[in-house]
Enzyme design. Structure first.
Site, mmCIF file in Angstrom:
data_model
loop_
_atom_site.group_PDB
_atom_site.id
_atom_site.type_symbol
_atom_site.label_atom_id
_atom_site.label_comp_id
_atom_site.label_asym_id
_atom_site.label_seq_id
_atom_site.Cartn_x
_atom_site.Cartn_y
_atom_site.Cartn_z
ATOM 1 N N TYR A 54 5.668 65.409 -90.907
ATOM 2 C CA TYR A 54 6.560 66.565 -90.964
ATOM 3 C C TYR A 54 6.652 67.159 -92.372
ATOM 4 O O TYR A 54 6.833 68.370 -92.517
ATOM 5 C CB TYR A 54 7.937 66.219 -90.381
ATOM 6 N N VAL A 91 9.040 75.075 -84.713
ATOM 7 C CA VAL A 91 9.933 74.502 -85.726
ATOM 8 C C VAL A 91 9.758 75.207 -87.070
ATOM 9 O O VAL A 91 10.453 74.879 -88.030
ATOM 10 C CB VAL A 91 9.724 72.965 -85.837
ATOM 11 N N HIS A 107 13.556 73.171 -80.167
ATOM 12 C CA HIS A 107 12.938 71.910 -80.593
ATOM 13 C C HIS A 107 13.252 71.571 -82.054
ATOM 14 O O HIS A 107 12.551 70.771 -82.668
ATOM 15 C CB HIS A 107 11.408 71.967 -80.388
ATOM 16 N N CYS A 118 25.928 60.154 -91.367
ATOM 17 C CA CYS A 118 27.152 60.961 -91.167
ATOM 18 C C CYS A 118 26.998 61.983 -90.044
ATOM 19 O O CYS A 118 27.976 62.605 -89.641
ATOM 20 C CB CYS A 118 27.557 61.656 -92.469
ATOM 21 N N SER A 176 1.588 76.950 -73.952
ATOM 22 C CA SER A 176 0.683 76.449 -72.915
ATOM 23 C C SER A 176 1.407 76.134 -71.612
ATOM 24 O O SER A 176 0.773 75.965 -70.576
ATOM 25 C CB SER A 176 -0.026 75.191 -73.414
ATOM 26 N N ASN A 200 -0.448 85.556 -73.651
ATOM 27 C CA ASN A 200 -1.078 84.334 -74.145
ATOM 28 C C ASN A 200 -2.585 84.565 -74.276
ATOM 29 O O ASN A 200 -3.146 85.447 -73.643
ATOM 30 C CB ASN A 200 -0.817 83.193 -73.140
HETATM 31 P P1 OAD Z 1 0.467 74.507 -77.347
HETATM 32 O O1 OAD Z 1 -0.456 74.140 -78.449
HETATM 33 O O2 OAD Z 1 0.610 73.550 -76.210
HETATM 34 O O3 OAD Z 1 0.043 75.902 -76.709
HETATM 35 C C1 OAD Z 1 -0.207 77.038 -77.502
HETATM 36 C C2 OAD Z 1 -0.631 78.163 -76.577
HETATM 37 O O4 OAD Z 1 -0.803 79.316 -77.376
HETATM 38 C C3 OAD Z 1 -1.964 77.918 -75.857
HETATM 39 O O5 OAD Z 1 -1.825 78.264 -74.473
HETATM 40 C C4 OAD Z 1 -2.942 78.874 -76.553
HETATM 41 O O6 OAD Z 1 -3.919 79.394 -75.663
HETATM 42 C C5 OAD Z 1 -2.005 79.976 -77.002
HETATM 43 N N1 OAD Z 1 -2.485 80.687 -78.199
HETATM 44 C C6 OAD Z 1 -3.204 80.222 -79.255
HETATM 45 N N2 OAD Z 1 -3.410 81.178 -80.170
HETATM 46 C C7 OAD Z 1 -2.801 82.303 -79.686
HETATM 47 C C8 OAD Z 1 -2.660 83.644 -80.150
HETATM 48 N N3 OAD Z 1 -3.175 84.040 -81.321
HETATM 49 N N4 OAD Z 1 -1.965 84.519 -79.386
HETATM 50 C C9 OAD Z 1 -1.427 84.143 -78.192
HETATM 51 N N5 OAD Z 1 -1.537 82.894 -77.700
HETATM 52 C C10 OAD Z 1 -2.211 81.990 -78.428
HETATM 53 O O7 OAD Z 1 1.881 74.822 -78.021
HETATM 54 P P2 OAD Z 1 3.306 74.943 -77.333
HETATM 55 O O8 OAD Z 1 3.196 75.454 -75.940
HETATM 56 O O9 OAD Z 1 4.186 75.660 -78.274
HETATM 57 O O10 OAD Z 1 7.093 70.142 -79.155
HETATM 58 O O11 OAD Z 1 3.755 73.427 -77.285
HETATM 59 C C11 OAD Z 1 5.016 73.115 -76.771
HETATM 60 C C12 OAD Z 1 5.589 71.923 -77.480
HETATM 61 O O12 OAD Z 1 4.630 70.864 -77.467
HETATM 62 C C13 OAD Z 1 5.825 72.139 -78.974
HETATM 63 O O13 OAD Z 1 7.056 72.787 -79.234
HETATM 64 C C14 OAD Z 1 5.838 70.748 -79.490
HETATM 65 C C15 OAD Z 1 4.714 70.132 -78.696
HETATM 66 O O14 OAD Z 1 4.905 68.848 -78.336
HETATM 67 C C16 OAD Z 1 7.632 69.266 -80.004
HETATM 68 O O15 OAD Z 1 7.123 68.954 -81.047
HETATM 69 C C17 OAD Z 1 8.925 68.700 -79.523
#
Ligand code: OAD
Length: 240
Positions: A54, A91, A107, A118, A176, A200
């Site tokens: 992180y 985040v 998230h 605390c 995704s 997307n």
């Molecule tokens: P993902 O990495 O699972 O998905 C990202 C999505 O964005 C994919 O479907 C890509 O095709 C799309 N993508 C990539 N580049 C793009 C662009 N330039 N324009 C539009 N779309 C694009 O990420 P998240 O869905 O955000 O949680 O993942 C969800 C959660 O999984 C995150 O918040 C994280 C992870 O575990 C925690 O850390 C708690």
């Protein structure tokens, strides 16, 4: 006329700013196993590794700038006359840096630290590491990243559910659809009769639940969609 909007964003909205998504071939999870860095158990087992992960994300997020998609969403919020809520799974702080205000980080946030002694949350810049001192109680070594890990409850779920229940339009951008509960918001929105749109790079896992799919990069598709929505709102304004 559409009045109440709920927007959900994921890592794809920040991709064109230079932040890696999670599930791409070179994505964040390809470099790390989720269970090594993104669970309470991982933090208990190896806090130094989790802090390292992180701290690197925080440093990288501080180097990048909001892109056209973040800016278009801030513009939509500023000009929209109905209710508006932006829920992000991200985040990073690119939405607020672009000007978004009605924003929930479900998230958590890289720029926040949570003291396990605390219970206070404090704004955080730079590395946290295992020996960080809590600005609130002064205890050392008990500040964790203020990130919702797998197995933990996302933030502000009641507020999000309430907004979804009165949504007329739900839009999912750059996610995704792999992680619940966010992946299920589209079904709640449909249940209450909202129109559903995804923007997307590729159809998301829940693509069948959307009335409309706009496939392409967020930096191009989001400004185009916002322009169209604001134009149609101008030609048929919301009546009270
Ligand atoms: P993902 O990495 O699972 O998905 C990202 C999505 O964005 C994919 O479907 C890509 O095709 C799309 N993508 C990539 N580049 C793009 C662009 N330039 N324009 C539009 N779309 C694009 O990420 P998240 O869905 O955000 O949680 O993942 C969800 C959660 O999984 C995150 O918040 C994280 C992870 O575990 C925690 O850390 C708690």
């Amino acid at each position: 006329m559409l009045q109440n909007i709920v927007i959900l964003t994921g890592a794809g909205v920040s991709a064109e700013s230079g932040l890696k998504t999670f599930r791409a071939d070179d994505g964040l999870w390809e470099e790390h196993r989720i269970e090594d860095v993104c669970t309470p158990e991982a933090f208990a087992r190896d806090p130094a590794l989790v802090h390292q992960f992180y701290d690197a994300r925080r440093a990288r997020a501080a180097e990048v700038e909001p892109n056209a998609a973040h800016e278009a969403l801030a513009r939509l919020e500023a000009e929209w006359e109905g209710d508006f809520l932006l829920v992000t799974q991200n985040v990073d702080s690119l939405h607020e840096r672009a000007g978004s205000k009605q924003l929930i980080h479900m998230h958590g946030q890289l720029d926040s630290g949570w003291c396990l002694t605390c219970g206070e949350r404090s704004a955080w810049e730079g590395p946290m590491g295992t020996k960080a001192t809590c600005p609130s109680c002064g205890d050392s070594g008990s500040v964790r990243p203020d990130i919702v890990w797998f197995g933990e409850m996302p933030y502000a779920m009641e507020e999000i559910e309430a907004a979804l229940m009165k949504a007329d339009l739900f839009v999912s951008i750059g996610t995704s659809g792999a992680v619940y509960p966010a992946a299920g918001f589209v079904q709640t929105a449909r249940y209450v009769g909202a129109r559903t749109v995804e923007i997307n790079l590729e159809p998301s896992l829940g693509s069948v639940f959307f009335n409309e799919s706009r496939i392409g990069p967020a930096g191009i598709e989001v400004p185009k969609w916002v322009d169209g929505l604001l134009q149609s709102a101008q030609s048929s304004p919301i009546s009270s």
